[in-house]
Design a protein around this motif. Sequence first.
Motif, PDB file in Angstrom:
ATOM      1  N   LEU A  20       0.880  -1.250  -0.115  1.00 37.53           N
ATOM      2  CA  LEU A  20       0.251   0.004  -0.027  1.00 37.53           C
ATOM      3  C   LEU A  20       0.807   1.353   0.055  1.00 37.53           C
ATOM      4  O   LEU A  20       0.456   2.238  -0.483  1.00 37.53           O
ATOM      5  N   THR A  23       1.211   2.341  -3.436  1.00 37.57           N
ATOM      6  CA  THR A  23      -0.140   2.542  -4.239  1.00 37.57           C
ATOM      7  C   THR A  23      -0.350   4.207  -4.120  1.00 37.57           C
ATOM      8  O   THR A  23      -1.077   4.986  -4.776  1.00 37.57           O
ATOM      9  N   SER A  24       0.521   5.004  -3.353  1.00 37.90           N
ATOM     10  CA  SER A  24       0.425   6.227  -3.216  1.00 37.90           C
ATOM     11  C   SER A  24       1.089   7.045  -4.401  1.00 37.90           C
ATOM     12  O   SER A  24       1.027   8.191  -4.436  1.00 37.90           O
ATOM     13  N   MET A  28      -0.654   5.260  -9.972  1.00 39.62           N
ATOM     14  CA  MET A  28      -0.722   3.831  -9.397  1.00 39.62           C
ATOM     15  C   MET A  28      -2.258   3.409  -9.634  1.00 39.62           C
ATOM     16  O   MET A  28      -3.029   4.044  -9.016  1.00 39.62           O
ATOM     17  N   ALA A  30      -4.582   0.762  -7.958  1.00 40.17           N
ATOM     18  CA  ALA A  30      -4.152  -0.166  -6.589  1.00 40.17           C
ATOM     19  C   ALA A  30      -5.300  -1.333  -6.574  1.00 40.17           C
ATOM     20  O   ALA A  30      -6.688  -0.759  -6.260  1.00 40.17           O
ATOM     21  N   ALA A  32      -4.425  -3.530  -4.535  1.00 34.27           N
ATOM     22  CA  ALA A  32      -3.980  -4.292  -3.390  1.00 34.27           C
ATOM     23  C   ALA A  32      -4.543  -3.858  -2.392  1.00 34.27           C
ATOM     24  O   ALA A  32      -4.142  -4.516  -1.221  1.00 34.27           O
ATOM     25  N   GLY A  33      -5.304  -3.223  -2.194  1.00 32.45           N
ATOM     26  CA  GLY A  33      -5.965  -2.618  -0.891  1.00 32.45           C
ATOM     27  C   GLY A  33      -7.157  -3.536  -0.440  1.00 32.45           C
ATOM     28  O   GLY A  33      -7.514  -4.381  -1.064  1.00 32.45           O
ATOM     29  N   LEU A 343       3.813  -3.769 -11.097  1.00 30.18           N
ATOM     30  CA  LEU A 343       4.282  -2.791 -10.500  1.00 30.18           C
ATOM     31  C   LEU A 343       4.905  -1.601 -11.441  1.00 30.18           C
ATOM     32  O   LEU A 343       4.808  -0.417 -11.369  1.00 30.18           O
ATOM     33  N   LYS A 346       2.451   0.060 -13.099  1.00 28.31           N
ATOM     34  CA  LYS A 346       1.685   1.126 -12.118  1.00 28.31           C
ATOM     35  C   LYS A 346       0.330   0.366 -11.814  1.00 28.31           C
ATOM     36  O   LYS A 346      -0.282   0.883 -11.832  1.00 28.31           O
ATOM     37  N   ALA A 348      -0.830  -2.387  -8.718  1.00 24.91           N
ATOM     38  CA  ALA A 348      -0.512  -2.920  -7.727  1.00 24.91           C
ATOM     39  C   ALA A 348      -1.459  -4.059  -7.244  1.00 24.91           C
ATOM     40  O   ALA A 348      -2.698  -3.821  -7.179  1.00 24.91           O
ATOM     41  N   THR A 372     -11.760  -0.429  -4.175  1.00 24.43           N
ATOM     42  CA  THR A 372     -11.081   0.953  -3.882  1.00 24.43           C
ATOM     43  C   THR A 372     -11.085   1.462  -5.194  1.00 24.43           C
ATOM     44  O   THR A 372     -11.121   2.789  -5.248  1.00 24.43           O
ATOM     45  N   PRO A 373     -10.570   0.913  -6.253  1.00 26.89           N
ATOM     46  CA  PRO A 373     -10.083   1.502  -7.729  1.00 26.89           C
ATOM     47  C   PRO A 373     -11.537   2.134  -8.178  1.00 26.89           C
ATOM     48  O   PRO A 373     -12.636   1.635  -8.019  1.00 26.89           O
TER      49      PRO A 373
END
Length: 392
Positions: A20, A23-24, A28, A30, A32-33, A343, A346, A348, A372-373
């Motif tokens: 994570l 991911t910032s 990116m 994400a 992965a969250g 990665l 970009k 994750a 999340t995305p």
Amino acid sequence: MYKLSDKFTSMKPSAVREILKVTSQPGMIAFAGGSPAVSAFPCEEVKKLSAEILEENPVSALVYGVSEGYDPLRKTVKQWLKERENVGTDDDTVIITAGGTQVMDIATRILAGEGDTVICEEPSFIGSLNCFRSHGLKLAGVPIDADGMNIEALERVIKENPSAKFIYTIPNFQNPGGTTLSLEKRKAMYELAKENDLVIVEDNPYGNLRVAGEDVPAIKSFDTEGIVIYAGSFSKILAPGIRVAYAVVPNKMAPSFTIGKQVSDVHTGVLNQMIVSRWFDEYDVNAHIENIRKIYRHKLALMCDSLDKYCPDIEYVRPEGGLFIWAKLPDNVDMLTYVNRLLEKKVAVVPGSAFMTDDTAPCSYVRLNFSTPSDENIVEGVKLMGEVLKTF
């Protein structure tokens, strides 16, 4: 020179937490969250409730609280769970915790000692696995099928591990597997636990996020022997940062569980508990849950449709809810190489090895999060996943 505990020097940080950090980075995508969709947060309601509490009686929200939890919230949770899931009886106690993972921590403290064994699904939630490891427990994994933990394997693992103290399960939309434990298997697990003097720790943070199929009764709902600790959370239906969750604990375990809570953090933040309590008083929580289910129904369908279109060689069991898809890569693809190449593009994802009892063993899975995305990032990210697959 000081020396760290042997238990912690051998432990690795959560792969999810570590990834994570990446991911910032700007641009990116994400997957992965594990956070709920931001659009599901009732921000205006929380702002209003916080202001009311701090205006009317701020001191009551800022003093020490009772270890078992804010009493109005405990009563509300008890009634809500009984009506919604038929969970909890007069032989159970509701205790408020600081997040669902604290339930695992306290349960481990009171049920097992260093060197004992916990039986868990393989794969399973890394936060709980690291919790068990931090207490010096051995992990005995049981593979999962499309309908949850394999019961024949569970029976074998129980026989192979006579020092096991409890079974840990995420029965609804398992993290990371996405599977739901069938009613037949829930009953079989309960009978095996009863026959072998095992406690079941039933972790249900995702149960309210069902988007398809029919609800399956909680294991706790047919617990007549007082051998099930049930864990639930408001992280996925209200907001994760509030850190308010709950445990339904058999009365005979409740005094020890309360002491474990006192040792851990004395009590959960009173202001946050009061916000959740008032949320139930002033708003229709069940209606809110139906609204956020619409968000996840759409996002899950979008990710599955995108996987089918751009990554036809990836295998997965389509979940009926929750936040995750457990994706199996083709046999010719090295999982860690694939994760690193993503990665570079970009995108994750979480390597599946992070969720295994032995995270050094070969693994061909990755975990994808769809909550999340944005919709655009879901499509673009899965498209990039497919392009990277072709490089193998």
